[in-house]
Motif scaffolding. Structure first.
Motif, PDB file in Angstrom:
ATOM      1  N   UNK A 131       0.898  -1.162  -0.083  1.00  0.00           N
ATOM      2  CA  UNK A 131      -0.094   0.068   0.019  1.00  0.00           C
ATOM      3  C   UNK A 131       0.986   1.327   0.001  1.00  0.00           C
ATOM      4  N   UNK A 132       1.990   1.434   0.832  1.00  0.00           N
ATOM      5  CA  UNK A 132       2.741   2.585   0.911  1.00  0.00           C
ATOM      6  C   UNK A 132       3.405   3.065  -0.541  1.00  0.00           C
ATOM      7  N   UNK A 157       3.339  -6.139 -12.738  1.00  0.00           N
ATOM      8  CA  UNK A 157       2.918  -5.491 -11.194  1.00  0.00           C
ATOM      9  C   UNK A 157       2.126  -6.551 -10.512  1.00  0.00           C
ATOM     10  N   UNK A 158       2.572  -6.881  -9.002  1.00  0.00           N
ATOM     11  CA  UNK A 158       1.696  -7.614  -8.381  1.00  0.00           C
ATOM     12  C   UNK A 158       1.431  -6.949  -7.127  1.00  0.00           C
ATOM     13  N   UNK A 159       0.858  -7.620  -6.280  1.00  0.00           N
ATOM     14  CA  UNK A 159       0.189  -7.262  -5.061  1.00  0.00           C
ATOM     15  C   UNK A 159       0.859  -7.938  -3.909  1.00  0.00           C
ATOM     16  N   UNK A 160       1.339  -6.946  -2.888  1.00  0.00           N
ATOM     17  CA  UNK A 160       1.749  -7.649  -1.457  1.00  0.00           C
ATOM     18  C   UNK A 160       0.962  -7.028  -0.331  1.00  0.00           C
ATOM     19  N   UNK A 161       0.501  -7.575   0.643  1.00  0.00           N
ATOM     20  CA  UNK A 161      -0.198  -7.062   1.547  1.00  0.00           C
ATOM     21  C   UNK A 161       0.518  -7.142   2.919  1.00  0.00           C
ATOM     22  N   UNK A 162       1.015  -5.742   3.311  1.00  0.00           N
ATOM     23  CA  UNK A 162       1.319  -5.572   4.432  1.00  0.00           C
ATOM     24  C   UNK A 162       0.127  -5.065   5.548  1.00  0.00           C
ATOM     25  N   UNK A 163      -0.510  -6.016   6.505  1.00  0.00           N
ATOM     26  CA  UNK A 163      -1.793  -5.321   7.006  1.00  0.00           C
ATOM     27  C   UNK A 163      -1.444  -4.354   7.982  1.00  0.00           C
ATOM     28  N   UNK A 211      -8.913  -3.112  -0.895  1.00  0.00           N
ATOM     29  CA  UNK A 211      -8.465  -1.799  -1.131  1.00  0.00           C
ATOM     30  C   UNK A 211      -7.288  -1.803  -1.700  1.00  0.00           C
ATOM     31  N   UNK A 212      -6.361  -2.883  -1.357  1.00  0.00           N
ATOM     32  CA  UNK A 212      -4.849  -2.566  -1.935  1.00  0.00           C
ATOM     33  C   UNK A 212      -5.070  -2.810  -3.501  1.00  0.00           C
ATOM     34  N   UNK A 213      -5.929  -4.084  -3.999  1.00  0.00           N
ATOM     35  CA  UNK A 213      -6.230  -4.176  -5.467  1.00  0.00           C
ATOM     36  C   UNK A 213      -6.639  -3.243  -6.075  1.00  0.00           C
ATOM     37  N   UNK A 214      -7.686  -2.506  -5.397  1.00  0.00           N
ATOM     38  CA  UNK A 214      -8.301  -1.229  -6.135  1.00  0.00           C
ATOM     39  C   UNK A 214      -7.303  -0.242  -6.215  1.00  0.00           C
ATOM     40  N   UNK A 215      -6.318   0.160  -5.290  1.00  0.00           N
ATOM     41  CA  UNK A 215      -5.371   1.243  -5.212  1.00  0.00           C
ATOM     42  C   UNK A 215      -4.514   1.038  -6.530  1.00  0.00           C
ATOM     43  N   UNK A 216      -3.767  -0.138  -6.489  1.00  0.00           N
ATOM     44  CA  UNK A 216      -3.071  -0.540  -7.519  1.00  0.00           C
ATOM     45  C   UNK A 216      -3.658  -0.562  -8.943  1.00  0.00           C
ATOM     46  N   UNK A 217      -4.999  -0.965  -9.051  1.00  0.00           N
ATOM     47  CA  UNK A 217      -5.568  -0.843 -10.499  1.00  0.00           C
ATOM     48  C   UNK A 217      -5.807   0.525 -10.924  1.00  0.00           C
ATOM     49  N   UNK A 218      -6.190   1.334 -10.024  1.00  0.00           N
ATOM     50  CA  UNK A 218      -6.663   2.752 -10.484  1.00  0.00           C
ATOM     51  C   UNK A 218      -5.288   3.708 -10.517  1.00  0.00           C
ATOM     52  N   UNK A 219      -4.070   3.521  -9.704  1.00  0.00           N
ATOM     53  CA  UNK A 219      -3.147   4.259  -9.680  1.00  0.00           C
ATOM     54  C   UNK A 219      -1.984   3.734 -10.821  1.00  0.00           C
ATOM     55  N   UNK A 220      -1.923   2.510 -11.074  1.00  0.00           N
ATOM     56  CA  UNK A 220      -1.051   1.946 -12.145  1.00  0.00           C
ATOM     57  C   UNK A 220      -1.836   1.798 -13.473  1.00  0.00           C
ATOM     58  N   UNK A 221      -3.143   1.782 -13.432  1.00  0.00           N
ATOM     59  CA  UNK A 221      -4.048   1.300 -14.556  1.00  0.00           C
ATOM     60  C   UNK A 221      -3.350   0.205 -15.151  1.00  0.00           C
ATOM     61  N   UNK A 222      -3.544  -0.932 -14.201  1.00  0.00           N
ATOM     62  CA  UNK A 222      -2.916  -2.181 -14.640  1.00  0.00           C
ATOM     63  C   UNK A 222      -3.748  -3.317 -13.694  1.00  0.00           C
ATOM     64  N   UNK A 223      -4.403  -4.281 -14.373  1.00  0.00           N
ATOM     65  CA  UNK A 223      -4.878  -5.417 -13.371  1.00  0.00           C
ATOM     66  C   UNK A 223      -3.760  -6.480 -13.093  1.00  0.00           C
ATOM     67  N   UNK A 224      -3.342  -6.557 -11.667  1.00  0.00           N
ATOM     68  CA  UNK A 224      -2.286  -7.635 -11.230  1.00  0.00           C
ATOM     69  C   UNK A 224      -2.703  -8.957 -11.119  1.00  0.00           C
ATOM     70  N   UNK A 225      -1.692  -9.925 -11.620  1.00  0.00           N
ATOM     71  CA  UNK A 225      -2.166 -11.333 -11.637  1.00  0.00           C
ATOM     72  C   UNK A 225      -1.384 -12.005 -10.753  1.00  0.00           C
ATOM     73  N   UNK A 226      -0.630 -11.511  -9.714  1.00  0.00           N
ATOM     74  CA  UNK A 226      -0.004 -12.251  -8.585  1.00  0.00           C
ATOM     75  C   UNK A 226       0.114 -11.726  -7.536  1.00  0.00           C
TER      76      UNK A 226
END
Length: 330
Positions: free
Chosen positions: A73-74, A96-102, A133-148
């Protein structure tokens, strides 16, 4: 408490024959800088090292490697990261992928402590909210759909697979095989396999981070030595005597010579995709114990050049997340 995932007695392995030989992937835990020795904090962190990613990316491109940046998220809200990493992704030079630091990811409804730093210990509804929230933030800010996806601190749980499927993420890479974090409140992956396997057939693949054992006892089955390997003293003695040694494929704490031995063991064992990993703050001196100064940083890059040379010598070609998706998900 959300249960950690249980090892399957008979995992359904992914048929990787279509790859035509062993491949390798680099996954980068692209996260905020924080003091690893201090208590977890929602605010005591920074993202200054993001600009240093460009040098690493340039090196990867010189070897035709497309790394996967797993963003938390940061970083997902850092304008420099959005411009830099988003550019790489849109140009097809990286994924681009997703990593969750709660602890740094809203909603902030849990107590900040060690146990809750593992997403698998959150209530499933809260894990779902944070990931959404993280997925939506990445999708909106990077304009890309993460797959990993990778759970921060490798904290995937029984609820994680369904959440990823709902978000349309098809690859999980949270499993750090041959590591047990249960004494810290986290998952136990000690007996998990190294080869990719299906969590949900045709919808979600597990791509474990590669860690191998080498030594004269490794063919006997490392589970026999589980208790001994839980002790740092016993591990040190077994490694020094050549009996059994655990080698993770990472530049963080693993010398080049040992990593090369680890690659050779993985290839001997038929691991089809070697999954290398490290934390992005190591790309700038002073943020991790692995890269404390400029000299350490140069050793870091020498490590990668040595790894690329050894992989090339052994016919191990790079693969990207996009290529994995195309090969196994159509």
């Amino acid at each position: 408490m959300n249960a950690v995932p249980k090892v399957m007695a008979h995992p359904q392995f992914v048929d990787t024959n279509k790859l035509g030989g062993p491949r390798f992937l680099i996954t980068v835990d692209t996260e905020e800088e924080f003091d690893w020795d201090a208590p977890f904090s929602r605010s005591a962190h920074g993202t200054e090292h993001v600009v240093a990613i460009s040098r690493f990316q340039q090196m990867c491109e010189s070897h035709r490697v497309k790394p996967a940046y797993l963003i938390d998220y940061p970083v997902a809200n850092d304008p420099r990261a959005i411009e830099l990493l988003g550019g790489y992704a849109h140009d097809g030079r990286a994924d681009i992928g997703v990593q969750l630091h709660p602890w740094v990811n809203p909603p902030f409804d849990e107590i900040v402590n060690r146990d809750n730093s593992y997403a698998c210990n959150l209530e499933p509804a809260l894990e779902r909210q944070k990931l959404s929230v993280l997925h939506e933030t990445i999708t909106e800010n990077f304009r890309i759909k993460p797959d990993i996806y990778r759970a921060g601190r490798y904290g995937a749980g029984d609820a994680t697979a369904d959440i990823l499927r709902e978000l349309g993420i098809c690859i999980d890479t949270s499993v750090r095989s041959h590591f047990d974090y249960s004494s810290q409140g986290g998952p136990d992956y000690f007996d998990y396999p190294l080869s990719p396997y299906w969590i949900q057939r045709s919808e979600l693949m597990e791509l474990p981070i590669t860690t191998v054992f080498r030594g004269i006892l490794r063919k006997m089955g490392v589970s026999v030595f589980r208790d001994m390997l839980s002790s740092k003293t016993s591990r040190s003695i077994m490694a020094r005597t050549g009996m059994l040694e655990r080698i993770a494929l990472t530049p963080e704490g693993i010398p080049l010579t040992k990593a090369i031995e680890g690659i050779d063991c993985a290839l001997q064992d038929g691991v089809p995709i070697l999954n290398f990993s490290f934390h992005s703050p190591s790309l700038q001196p002073g943020h991790t114990n692995y890269v404390r100064n400029e000299a350490d940083l140069e050793i870091f890059y020498q490590w990668w050049n040595g790894i690329f040379a050894h992989l090339d010598k052994n016919g191990v070609a790079p693969i990207s997340v996009r290529e994995i998706k195309e090969a196994f998900f159509g």
